[in-house]
Design a protein around this motif. Structure first.
Motif, short mmCIF file in Angstrom:
data_model
loop_
_atom_site.label_atom_id
_atom_site.label_comp_id
_atom_site.label_asym_id
_atom_site.label_seq_id
_atom_site.Cartn_x
_atom_site.Cartn_y
_atom_site.Cartn_z
N THR A 59 -3.51 -10.67 2.28
CA THR A 59 -2.52 -11.38 1.47
C THR A 59 -2.51 -10.83 0.05
N LEU A 60 -3.70 -10.58 -0.48
CA LEU A 60 -3.80 -9.96 -1.80
C LEU A 60 -3.25 -8.54 -1.79
N ASP A 61 -3.51 -7.83 -0.70
CA ASP A 61 -3.01 -6.46 -0.55
C ASP A 61 -1.49 -6.41 -0.61
N ARG A 62 -0.83 -7.36 0.06
CA ARG A 62 0.64 -7.39 0.07
C ARG A 62 1.20 -7.68 -1.32
N TYR A 63 0.44 -8.41 -2.13
CA TYR A 63 0.86 -8.68 -3.50
C TYR A 63 0.66 -7.44 -4.37
N LEU A 64 -0.50 -6.79 -4.21
CA LEU A 64 -0.81 -5.63 -5.05
C LEU A 64 0.06 -4.42 -4.71
N VAL A 65 0.53 -4.33 -3.46
CA VAL A 65 1.31 -3.17 -3.07
C VAL A 65 2.63 -3.10 -3.83
N LYS A 66 3.03 -4.24 -4.38
CA LYS A 66 4.27 -4.28 -5.18
C LYS A 66 4.00 -4.03 -6.66
N LYS A 67 2.74 -4.14 -7.06
CA LYS A 67 2.38 -4.03 -8.47
C LYS A 67 1.65 -2.74 -8.82
N VAL A 68 0.97 -2.15 -7.82
CA VAL A 68 0.13 -0.97 -8.07
C VAL A 68 0.69 0.23 -7.31
N ALA A 69 0.53 1.41 -7.92
CA ALA A 69 0.99 2.63 -7.26
C ALA A 69 0.33 2.76 -5.89
N TYR A 70 1.11 3.21 -4.91
CA TYR A 70 0.67 3.24 -3.52
C TYR A 70 -0.62 4.04 -3.34
N TYR A 71 -0.70 5.24 -3.92
CA TYR A 71 -1.88 6.09 -3.74
C TYR A 71 -3.09 5.49 -4.43
N LYS A 72 -2.86 4.80 -5.57
CA LYS A 72 -3.98 4.17 -6.27
C LYS A 72 -4.54 3.01 -5.45
N LEU A 73 -3.66 2.26 -4.82
CA LEU A 73 -4.10 1.14 -4.01
C LEU A 73 -4.91 1.62 -2.81
N ASN A 74 -4.42 2.66 -2.15
CA ASN A 74 -5.15 3.21 -1.01
C ASN A 74 -6.49 3.78 -1.41
N MET A 75 -6.51 4.47 -2.55
CA MET A 75 -7.77 5.04 -3.03
C MET A 75 -8.76 3.94 -3.38
N GLY A 76 -8.26 2.89 -4.04
CA GLY A 76 -9.13 1.77 -4.39
C GLY A 76 -9.70 1.09 -3.16
N GLU A 77 -8.86 0.87 -2.14
CA GLU A 77 -9.32 0.25 -0.91
C GLU A 77 -10.33 1.13 -0.19
#
Length: 213
Positions: A59-77
């Motif tokens: 649920t948090l991921d779906r929120y962050l995917v709209k706020k954070v750059a896609y590659y940064k989110l994947n790298m962070g995860e």
């Protein structure tokens, strides 16, 4: 419905894949729990809470995917997932001594002056193991006696195992020991196991071994 599915799944992140796999595995374990022996329900009992936690994180991921750059989110995860994996791998690590012996008892004394850790071989990321063949008595250094992750594994063919640990005082020196023996199931000797577990019997073994060493 199609738009909702796209919203829930796209764009695909690492957490998307992990959460979907967890849901599939949990469904399978639930099926096993209802169709197999009651003991198999433990798998579902473990996987369900994990899936719930992943669902909350998703649920948090779906929120962050709209706020954070896609590659940064994947790298962070990926980094967070790797750290979690390393944490649990470290928590589940042990120093294991595997005994392969024909004797019916094992005695480990922590009285050696050598660096016993150097004899252990690496197993996995953090675990270490020592395989002992044709020997049922082992002397290790005192530092290993303080470790909470030390495991003594008797031969696989032992059906029942009695385990005791304590300290033996010798010449004003306190030596920690771990003593295991194979329980005898023969009903004609009902008191033999209690005799072998008695303090007098163990002291005689310790005294003999320390004296010979």
């Amino acid at each position: 419905m199609k738009k909702l599915l796209k919203k829930l799944i796209l764009p695909v992140t690492l957490l998307t894949v992990i959460t979907l796999l967890s849901i599939i595995i949990t469904i399978y374990f639930l099926y096993v729990a209802f169709t197999h022996a009651p003991e198999s329900a433990i798998y579902a009992a473990v996987s369900i809470p994990i899936t719930i936690v992943l669902g909350l994180l998703y649920t948090l991921d779906r929120y962050l995917v709209k706020k954070v750059a896609y590659y940064k989110l994947n790298m962070g995860e990926l980094i967070i997932g790797l750290l979690i994996f390393l944490y649990f791998a470290y928590q589940d690590s042990y120093m294991t001594i595997n005994f392969h012996t024909d004797q019916d008892y094992i005695l480990v004394l922590f009285d050696s002056k050598e660096n016993s850790i150097s004899r252990f071989e690496k197993k996995g990321l953090f675990s270490k193991e020592l395989n002992l063949f044709h020997s049922n008595i082992e002397h290790l250094d005192r530092s290993l006696g303080l470790r909470k992750d030390l495991r003594i594994i008797p031969p696989m063919e032992w059906q029942g195992v009695a385990y005791q640990e304590g300290y033996y005082t010798s010449k004003k020196d306190s030596i920690k020991y771990i003593y295991l023996f194979k329980e005898i199931r023969d009903t004609t000797w009902p008191k033999l196991n209690s005799i072998r577990a008695s303090e007098v019997y163990i002291d005689s073994l310790l005294k003999r071994e320390i004296k010979s060493n």
